[in-house]
Motif scaffolding. Sequence first.
Motif, PDB file in Angstrom:
ATOM      1  N   MET A   1      44.434 -17.627 -70.760  1.00  0.00           N
ATOM      2  CA  MET A   1      45.456 -16.834 -71.434  1.00  0.00           C
ATOM      3  C   MET A   1      44.963 -15.398 -71.610  1.00  0.00           C
ATOM      4  N   PHE A   2      45.777 -14.457 -71.138  1.00  0.00           N
ATOM      5  CA  PHE A   2      45.484 -13.036 -71.346  1.00  0.00           C
ATOM      6  C   PHE A   2      46.301 -12.578 -72.545  1.00  0.00           C
ATOM      7  N   SER A   3      45.652 -12.028 -73.568  1.00  0.00           N
ATOM      8  CA  SER A   3      46.347 -11.576 -74.773  1.00  0.00           C
ATOM      9  C   SER A   3      45.802 -10.223 -75.185  1.00  0.00           C
ATOM     10  N   GLU A   4      46.722  -9.306 -75.556  1.00  0.00           N
ATOM     11  CA  GLU A   4      46.279  -8.023 -76.076  1.00  0.00           C
ATOM     12  C   GLU A   4      47.411  -7.352 -76.855  1.00  0.00           C
ATOM     13  N   ASP A  21      51.157 -11.612 -74.218  1.00  0.00           N
ATOM     14  CA  ASP A  21      50.413 -12.846 -73.967  1.00  0.00           C
ATOM     15  C   ASP A  21      50.862 -13.409 -72.624  1.00  0.00           C
ATOM     16  N   ALA A  24      47.662 -18.387 -67.670  1.00  0.00           N
ATOM     17  CA  ALA A  24      47.252 -18.457 -66.273  1.00  0.00           C
ATOM     18  C   ALA A  24      48.426 -18.935 -65.416  1.00  0.00           C
ATOM     19  N   GLY A  58      54.843 -16.004 -69.696  1.00  0.00           N
ATOM     20  CA  GLY A  58      54.270 -14.899 -70.453  1.00  0.00           C
ATOM     21  C   GLY A  58      55.302 -14.363 -71.422  1.00  0.00           C
ATOM     22  N   HIS A 100      52.056  -2.788 -65.675  1.00  0.00           N
ATOM     23  CA  HIS A 100      50.875  -3.436 -66.250  1.00  0.00           C
ATOM     24  C   HIS A 100      50.292  -4.428 -65.240  1.00  0.00           C
ATOM     25  N   ALA A 102      48.823  -7.214 -65.482  1.00  0.00           N
ATOM     26  CA  ALA A 102      49.041  -8.645 -65.745  1.00  0.00           C
ATOM     27  C   ALA A 102      50.482  -9.073 -65.531  1.00  0.00           C
ATOM     28  N   THR A 103      51.407  -8.108 -65.410  1.00  0.00           N
ATOM     29  CA  THR A 103      52.833  -8.466 -65.364  1.00  0.00           C
ATOM     30  C   THR A 103      53.609  -7.796 -64.244  1.00  0.00           C
TER      31      THR A 103
END
Length: 224
Positions: A1-4, A21, A24, A58, A100, A102-103
């Motif tokens: 999980m990528f969270s920031e 958030d 994977a 996400g 971004h 991640a997205t």
Amino acid sequence: MFSEPVSIAVPGNVELAGDLDVPASPRGIVLFVHGSGSSRHSPRNRAVARQLRQDGWGTLLIDLLDQDEEQADAATGRHRFDIPLLAERTVTAIDWLGTHPATSTLGVHLFGASTGAAAALTAAATRPHRVVSVVSRGGRPDLADHALPHVQAPVLLLVGGRDTQVLGLNREAAGLLHADHRVQTVPGATHLFEEPGALDHVADAAQEWFLHTTQTRNNPGRAT
């Protein structure tokens, strides 16, 4: 999980705080568009977002107003029905997701609540090639009346079965949509979906809609 925690710059020298958030191998990204005096801390939206992440989506929850604007809105209500402003900021968030790491490759789905549903639908009409689908929870899509005929993304309008006034407004708004759409009631639920199991019902329906519309977009020849 990528969270920031994130900060998104919008016109007017304003920075909007958000929580991103991404699990994977995500199925897509869901942008939450809150409404009427709410924020990214909305317990109802956060409950739905948590369940969606468990299902592989996400999520981005953002404040559509900065602190000064929130204080002014709490005192006067001046911003909560400013659909053009809220929609403009939603569009900026959609564009930000496209940059971004991640997205950037993920399809964007919008989840709007209350007046945020009108902002989400207006933004979907503005970014037809980026928005895969829209879900409204207890929303006011009627406030996006001029944008509704231009929405191309499939729309699911979820309304509490006991929220009769809003249900009528949703049915009227649905008549202006040319895109695929459905008005679906949550049995026994009132406007805030506070009844036991109501938000679980919302999250399940949203997940099914997001998954179906993603599959349909990726495989248009196999749509049913």
